[in-house]
Design a protein around this motif. Structure first.
Motif, PDB file in Angstrom:
ATOM      1  N   HIS A 117       0.374   9.820  -8.589  1.00  0.00           N
ATOM      2  CA  HIS A 117       1.513  10.743  -8.645  1.00  0.00           C
ATOM      3  C   HIS A 117       2.370  10.681  -7.388  1.00  0.00           C
ATOM      4  O   HIS A 117       3.530  11.106  -7.423  1.00  0.00           O
ATOM      5  N   CYS A 118       1.828  10.159  -6.305  1.00  0.00           N
ATOM      6  CA  CYS A 118       2.596  10.013  -5.062  1.00  0.00           C
ATOM      7  C   CYS A 118       2.406   8.581  -4.543  1.00  0.00           C
ATOM      8  O   CYS A 118       1.743   8.351  -3.522  1.00  0.00           O
ATOM      9  N   PRO A 119       2.965   7.594  -5.244  1.00  0.00           N
ATOM     10  CA  PRO A 119       2.725   6.197  -4.867  1.00  0.00           C
ATOM     11  C   PRO A 119       3.395   5.779  -3.560  1.00  0.00           C
ATOM     12  O   PRO A 119       2.960   4.813  -2.928  1.00  0.00           O
ATOM     13  N   ASP A 120       4.445   6.475  -3.148  1.00  0.00           N
ATOM     14  CA  ASP A 120       5.129   6.166  -1.894  1.00  0.00           C
ATOM     15  C   ASP A 120       4.283   6.701  -0.745  1.00  0.00           C
ATOM     16  O   ASP A 120       4.162   7.913  -0.570  1.00  0.00           O
ATOM     17  N   ARG A 121       3.720   5.808   0.063  1.00  0.00           N
ATOM     18  CA  ARG A 121       2.800   6.241   1.117  1.00  0.00           C
ATOM     19  C   ARG A 121       3.510   6.985   2.247  1.00  0.00           C
ATOM     20  O   ARG A 121       2.844   7.586   3.094  1.00  0.00           O
ATOM     21  N   GLU A 122       4.841   6.965   2.278  1.00  0.00           N
ATOM     22  CA  GLU A 122       5.584   7.745   3.265  1.00  0.00           C
ATOM     23  C   GLU A 122       5.992   9.110   2.720  1.00  0.00           C
ATOM     24  O   GLU A 122       6.498   9.953   3.460  1.00  0.00           O
ATOM     25  N   GLN A 123       5.771   9.332   1.425  1.00  0.00           N
ATOM     26  CA  GLN A 123       6.240  10.563   0.776  1.00  0.00           C
ATOM     27  C   GLN A 123       5.433  11.776   1.209  1.00  0.00           C
ATOM     28  O   GLN A 123       5.971  12.876   1.385  1.00  0.00           O
ATOM     29  N   VAL A 124       4.142  11.606   1.362  1.00  0.00           N
ATOM     30  CA  VAL A 124       3.263  12.730   1.689  1.00  0.00           C
ATOM     31  C   VAL A 124       3.183  12.886   3.196  1.00  0.00           C
ATOM     32  O   VAL A 124       2.757  11.972   3.905  1.00  0.00           O
ATOM     33  N   ARG A 125       3.586  14.065   3.681  1.00  0.00           N
ATOM     34  CA  ARG A 125       3.573  14.334   5.121  1.00  0.00           C
ATOM     35  C   ARG A 125       2.611  15.453   5.494  1.00  0.00           C
ATOM     36  O   ARG A 125       2.261  15.583   6.668  1.00  0.00           O
ATOM     37  N   SER A 126       2.203  16.273   4.518  1.00  0.00           N
ATOM     38  CA  SER A 126       1.324  17.394   4.845  1.00  0.00           C
ATOM     39  C   SER A 126       0.350  17.641   3.699  1.00  0.00           C
ATOM     40  O   SER A 126       0.729  17.588   2.529  1.00  0.00           O
ATOM     41  N   VAL A 127      -0.905  17.897   4.059  1.00  0.00           N
ATOM     42  CA  VAL A 127      -1.976  18.067   3.076  1.00  0.00           C
ATOM     43  C   VAL A 127      -2.808  19.288   3.455  1.00  0.00           C
ATOM     44  O   VAL A 127      -3.190  19.454   4.621  1.00  0.00           O
ATOM     45  N   LEU A 137     -12.033  15.152   0.789  1.00  0.00           N
ATOM     46  CA  LEU A 137     -10.741  14.974   0.118  1.00  0.00           C
ATOM     47  C   LEU A 137      -9.609  14.837   1.126  1.00  0.00           C
ATOM     48  O   LEU A 137      -8.757  13.950   1.009  1.00  0.00           O
ATOM     49  N   LEU A 138      -9.579  15.724   2.094  1.00  0.00           N
ATOM     50  CA  LEU A 138      -8.514  15.675   3.101  1.00  0.00           C
ATOM     51  C   LEU A 138      -8.542  14.358   3.867  1.00  0.00           C
ATOM     52  O   LEU A 138      -7.507  13.700   4.040  1.00  0.00           O
ATOM     53  N   LEU A 139      -9.712  13.954   4.308  1.00  0.00           N
ATOM     54  CA  LEU A 139      -9.805  12.742   5.119  1.00  0.00           C
ATOM     55  C   LEU A 139      -9.497  11.497   4.304  1.00  0.00           C
ATOM     56  O   LEU A 139      -8.856  10.559   4.810  1.00  0.00           O
ATOM     57  N   ALA A 140      -9.911  11.461   3.041  1.00  0.00           N
ATOM     58  CA  ALA A 140      -9.567  10.321   2.188  1.00  0.00           C
ATOM     59  C   ALA A 140      -8.059  10.234   1.993  1.00  0.00           C
ATOM     60  O   ALA A 140      -7.476   9.138   2.033  1.00  0.00           O
ATOM     61  N   ALA A 141      -7.416  11.390   1.787  1.00  0.00           N
ATOM     62  CA  ALA A 141      -5.965  11.389   1.614  1.00  0.00           C
ATOM     63  C   ALA A 141      -5.265  10.922   2.888  1.00  0.00           C
ATOM     64  O   ALA A 141      -4.327  10.112   2.844  1.00  0.00           O
ATOM     65  N   LEU A 142      -5.711  11.410   4.046  1.00  0.00           N
ATOM     66  CA  LEU A 142      -5.084  10.993   5.301  1.00  0.00           C
ATOM     67  C   LEU A 142      -5.283   9.502   5.558  1.00  0.00           C
ATOM     68  O   LEU A 142      -4.422   8.849   6.160  1.00  0.00           O
ATOM     69  N   SER A 143      -6.403   8.950   5.099  1.00  0.00           N
ATOM     70  CA  SER A 143      -6.630   7.512   5.274  1.00  0.00           C
ATOM     71  C   SER A 143      -5.670   6.676   4.440  1.00  0.00           C
ATOM     72  O   SER A 143      -5.411   5.511   4.768  1.00  0.00           O
ATOM     73  N   GLU A 144      -5.130   7.260   3.383  1.00  0.00           N
ATOM     74  CA  GLU A 144      -4.196   6.543   2.509  1.00  0.00           C
ATOM     75  C   GLU A 144      -2.739   6.785   2.880  1.00  0.00           C
ATOM     76  O   GLU A 144      -1.885   5.930   2.649  1.00  0.00           O
ATOM     77  N   TYR A 145      -2.442   7.968   3.412  1.00  0.00           N
ATOM     78  CA  TYR A 145      -1.063   8.338   3.752  1.00  0.00           C
ATOM     79  C   TYR A 145      -0.951   8.429   5.272  1.00  0.00           C
ATOM     80  O   TYR A 145      -1.224   9.471   5.876  1.00  0.00           O
ATOM     81  N   GLY A 146      -0.545   7.327   5.860  1.00  0.00           N
ATOM     82  CA  GLY A 146      -0.597   7.199   7.309  1.00  0.00           C
ATOM     83  C   GLY A 146       0.347   8.110   8.070  1.00  0.00           C
ATOM     84  O   GLY A 146       0.156   8.321   9.270  1.00  0.00           O
ATOM     85  N   PHE A 191       3.006  22.808   1.843  1.00  0.00           N
ATOM     86  CA  PHE A 191       2.386  21.500   1.965  1.00  0.00           C
ATOM     87  C   PHE A 191       2.799  20.613   0.799  1.00  0.00           C
ATOM     88  O   PHE A 191       2.981  21.085  -0.327  1.00  0.00           O
ATOM     89  N   ASP A 192       2.902  19.332   1.088  1.00  0.00           N
ATOM     90  CA  ASP A 192       3.240  18.373   0.036  1.00  0.00           C
ATOM     91  C   ASP A 192       2.106  18.228  -0.975  1.00  0.00           C
ATOM     92  O   ASP A 192       2.340  17.970  -2.157  1.00  0.00           O
ATOM     93  N   VAL A 193       0.875  18.359  -0.499  1.00  0.00           N
ATOM     94  CA  VAL A 193      -0.311  18.223  -1.344  1.00  0.00           C
ATOM     95  C   VAL A 193      -1.258  19.366  -1.036  1.00  0.00           C
ATOM     96  O   VAL A 193      -1.500  19.681   0.139  1.00  0.00           O
ATOM     97  N   VAL A 194      -1.784  19.986  -2.082  1.00  0.00           N
ATOM     98  CA  VAL A 194      -2.840  20.989  -1.932  1.00  0.00           C
ATOM     99  C   VAL A 194      -4.030  20.551  -2.781  1.00  0.00           C
ATOM    100  O   VAL A 194      -3.907  20.380  -3.992  1.00  0.00           O
ATOM    101  N   PHE A 195      -5.159  20.343  -2.127  1.00  0.00           N
ATOM    102  CA  PHE A 195      -6.412  20.007  -2.795  1.00  0.00           C
ATOM    103  C   PHE A 195      -7.308  21.230  -2.886  1.00  0.00           C
ATOM    104  O   PHE A 195      -7.269  22.115  -2.026  1.00  0.00           O
ATOM    105  N   SER A 196      -8.169  21.252  -3.887  1.00  0.00           N
ATOM    106  CA  SER A 196      -9.310  22.156  -3.865  1.00  0.00           C
ATOM    107  C   SER A 196     -10.379  21.663  -4.822  1.00  0.00           C
ATOM    108  O   SER A 196     -10.078  21.232  -5.932  1.00  0.00           O
ATOM    109  N   ASN A 197     -11.609  21.718  -4.352  1.00  0.00           N
ATOM    110  CA  ASN A 197     -12.785  21.541  -5.193  1.00  0.00           C
ATOM    111  C   ASN A 197     -13.589  22.826  -5.054  1.00  0.00           C
ATOM    112  O   ASN A 197     -14.547  22.904  -4.285  1.00  0.00           O
ATOM    113  N   PRO A 198     -13.192  23.872  -5.792  1.00  0.00           N
ATOM    114  CA  PRO A 198     -13.776  25.190  -5.585  1.00  0.00           C
ATOM    115  C   PRO A 198     -15.083  25.364  -6.366  1.00  0.00           C
ATOM    116  O   PRO A 198     -15.439  24.511  -7.192  1.00  0.00           O
ATOM    117  N   PRO A 199     -15.786  26.462  -6.149  1.00  0.00           N
ATOM    118  CA  PRO A 199     -16.960  26.761  -6.983  1.00  0.00           C
ATOM    119  C   PRO A 199     -16.511  26.951  -8.432  1.00  0.00           C
ATOM    120  O   PRO A 199     -15.594  27.731  -8.695  1.00  0.00           O
TER     121      PRO A 199
END
Length: 293
Positions: A117-127, A137-146, A191-199
């Motif tokens: 959904h966000c193929p442009d690696r410069e598009q995401v600036r905040s997670v 999740l956060l660290l994997a995303a940061l590893s992809e969006y420099g 934020f450009d991206v919000v993750f959650s893996n909640p209970p």
């Protein structure tokens, strides 16, 4: 078969004999793929990898004791990641602890959905990652969006500290902050991206979970309330204030919860734009955006 029916190898036994004993002990304890798990435990004790086992034929007394203890722990259904203290996720190796859930391959579905959904690696600036746990999740995303920076929040201080250590381990500590807090209560900004893996496990289903999960992982990270949706009600209500206008939220869900999420999203002015299945074919990730008017 009880352990005493499986004779523990003597001190002079070679490594292959010990591996055979470990595999048999784990098999009789009901562990899936017991031979492979015995090899993983042996590699951990010897400080090597699976290929490195080929170069060894014997163990020292301390190594034998370590392997015996590790097999007994795994036979009691303690998770492998708690015994070794680490788990792989995406391209990362993360420290784990009983303070939080162990990262699972199913959760990588969320990263795959984000990349689509966000193929442009410069598009995401905040997670933002709510309930960050190990920070996977956060660290994997940061590893992809420099170009991105991020914030991970967990209610358990020990989990937030663990996530911070994992950020340092991944060389990403300069691009994120890990905070102890109650979901988004202390977060301001969008934020450009919000993750959650909640209970998300319904309370009535907790007792039926596999022993590896039920007895060893924190209940607060599993218990989703009577119908498993308590956290989603809170999180979807908070999302409109956290998600950028063109941002995406990616949440992990449990079995059957893809049927309940659209209504929760609509109530908060959001819409489900994608539902992704994990490798087992179970809907595992929902992608949400602000509803277009």
């Amino acid at each position: 078969m009880k352990e005493d029916a499986l004779a523990v190898p003597g001190d002079e036994a070679d490594l292959r004999t010990w591996l055979g004993w470990g595999g048999a002990r784990l098999r009789d304890a009901g562990v899936d793929d017991p031979r492979r798990e015995a090899r993983l435990l042996m590699a951990h004790v010897l400080g090597t990898d699976l290929a490195g086992l080929l170069a060894r034929t014997r163990m020292t007394a301390s190594e034998r004791a370590g392997f015996l203890a590790a097999v007994r722990r795994r036979a009691a259904r303690e998770p492998m990641a708690h015994i070794t203290g680490r788990a792989g996720f995406w391209s990362l190796e993360l420290e784990t602890s009983p303070a939080t859930l162990i990262p699972r391959p199913d959760s990588e579905t969320l990263i795959e959905a984000l990349l689509d959904h966000c193929p442009d690696r410069e598009q995401v600036r905040s997670v933002l990652d709510l309930g960050t746990g190990t920070g996977c999740l956060l660290l994997a995303a940061l590893s992809e969006y420099g170009a991105a920076w991020g914030v991970g929040v967990d209610i358990a201080p020990d989990a937030a500290r663990l996530a911070a250590r994992n950020a340092r381990r991944a060389g990403l500590e300069g691009r994120c902050a890990m905070l102890a807090g109650d979901w988004a209560a202390s977060i301001r900004g969008v934020f450009d991206v919000v993750f959650s893996n909640p209970p998300y496990i319904p309370q009535g289903d907790l007792a039926g979970l596999m022993a590896d999960v039920r007895d060893y992982e924190p209940a607060r990270a599993l218990d989703g309330g009577a119908d498993g949706l308590d956290a989603y009600r809170l999180l979807t209500g908070a999302l409109p204030m956290l998600l950028a206008h063109d941002g995406v939220a990616v949440f992990e869900i449990g079995i059957g919860q893809d049927n309940s999420m659209p209504a929760l999203a609509r109530q908060s002015g959001l819409e489900i734009v994608d539902v992704r299945a994990d490798l087992g074919g179970i809907p595992r990730a929902v992608v949400m955006r602000h509803r277009r008017t």
